[in-house]
Design an enzyme around this catalytic site. Sequence first.
Site, PDB file in Angstrom:
ATOM      1  CB  SER A 287      -0.960  -0.040   1.390  1.00 48.96           C
ATOM      2  OG  SER A 287      -1.800  -1.294   1.239  1.00 48.96           O
ATOM      3  CG  HIS A 381      -5.269  -1.719   4.558  1.00 51.28           C
ATOM      4  ND1 HIS A 381      -5.937  -2.866   3.757  1.00 51.28           N
ATOM      5  CD2 HIS A 381      -4.797  -0.883   3.619  1.00 51.28           C
ATOM      6  CE1 HIS A 381      -6.129  -2.544   2.727  1.00 51.28           C
ATOM      7  NE2 HIS A 381      -5.101  -1.212   2.342  1.00 51.28           N
TER       8      HIS A 381
END
Length: 442
Positions: A287, A381
């Site tokens: 990410s 997340h």
Amino acid sequence: MFRRFPIIYSTRHSSTLLSTLDGLTNRTSGDKLLTYSEKFSKLYEKSAPETRKSIFLDLVANFSVNRDALNHAISLYSKNDQMYPEIRTAATATYVKLIQSIGNLPSGVGQVCEMRANVLALLKRETDRNSSASLRHIELALREVLTSWFCIGNLKLERLTWSSPGDILQKVAEYEAVHPVRGLTDFRKRLGPLRRCFYFSHEALPRNPLVMVHVALVEEIADSVQEITKRGEPTGREEDQTTAIYYSITSTQPGLSGIDLGNMLIKRVATQLQKDVPSVKVHSTLSPVPGFRPWLIRNLKGNSEYPSIVDSKVITWVSELAEKTVTAEEATEFLLRVVSNEKTEKGQLNAIRNILMYACAQYLYKAKRNGMAINSVANFHIRNGAELYRLNWNGDTSHRGINNSFGIMVNYRYNLDKVHENSAAYTERHEMAISDTVLELL
């Protein structure tokens, strides 16, 4: 009788809305409610974008909760605790019933999505406190209705392949926001061997990918997006791959922001991959760290909510670079010169690698607001149950990656046996799951 309070600066629109919805209450029958919905839908469609704010404000002012009815319901409940459904009915604003009914119209679900996107955009610009409060009431109602419509049971998981309909392929390519598609060859690779692309669809929004994820099947947790997206076909056998890397997640509908579709998609895809590729046991993202560079600049300038990252450890590192003992002010000035310059060479960044990794770890793990990570990707997340697993230097060496986070990328690892436990710890106690690898950076 329901009391109405027209907003004085939107008299014309308020009058039009009142005449369109005259007689509407939260006890209006289903058939009549559908008629009101059709009238409102047409009014909304015909209105100019700049006048829709007045429509939303007038809805709250004129079709909110009937206080007399609510007080009566509370009185009934005080005498008989079996009357609590009356309170629920009376406490529901009339505009909520209207919004729910719009979903029964052809293209009504799409219109409600568009309405919420409109309200979210208005909220970002609104400066008047009263208007903001009213818009937030509408936004909450729209979000709750959309959340019920876009639950996991109403979503269809679909895999995108080169044989998928052309219009779907085109939309996925155009929507991709994290790592833009660089042409036909690049797109074919993302759908080819050792690669997957999945998306959610909804029957009320046909031929519209709602949220999509690109996945790479690899032998170990990846630390470089350039390795995943580089030219040429990936090599190896599918059955030898042990790890799924979720390297791009993109939502396509602004009106569905915050509905948690990305969370549901990742977990559904992980479950699907366990069936399709049994050798895959590890699930991790690769990410970006959007916002890290501007946050670090603000921090060094003393404008961050988080204490300065220039502590004794950073001062020691800068002193070693300068080959002399420096003060906190000198260290701060030096770092600002390097990180504020968008044309800073990679060699200069490599020289302060330890400092940038240290600062990024603090940004992701310690910089919080109301107990939650201020970085939106980290919050997403970790809230979904992932672990802050590893920071990767030179994870994204593109201009965009360097400009956003000096090229640093992050792995958020999803241990499917612990996601519920991790999510609960974070949302309930603000405890973030973090690996020893990241803790060592701190």
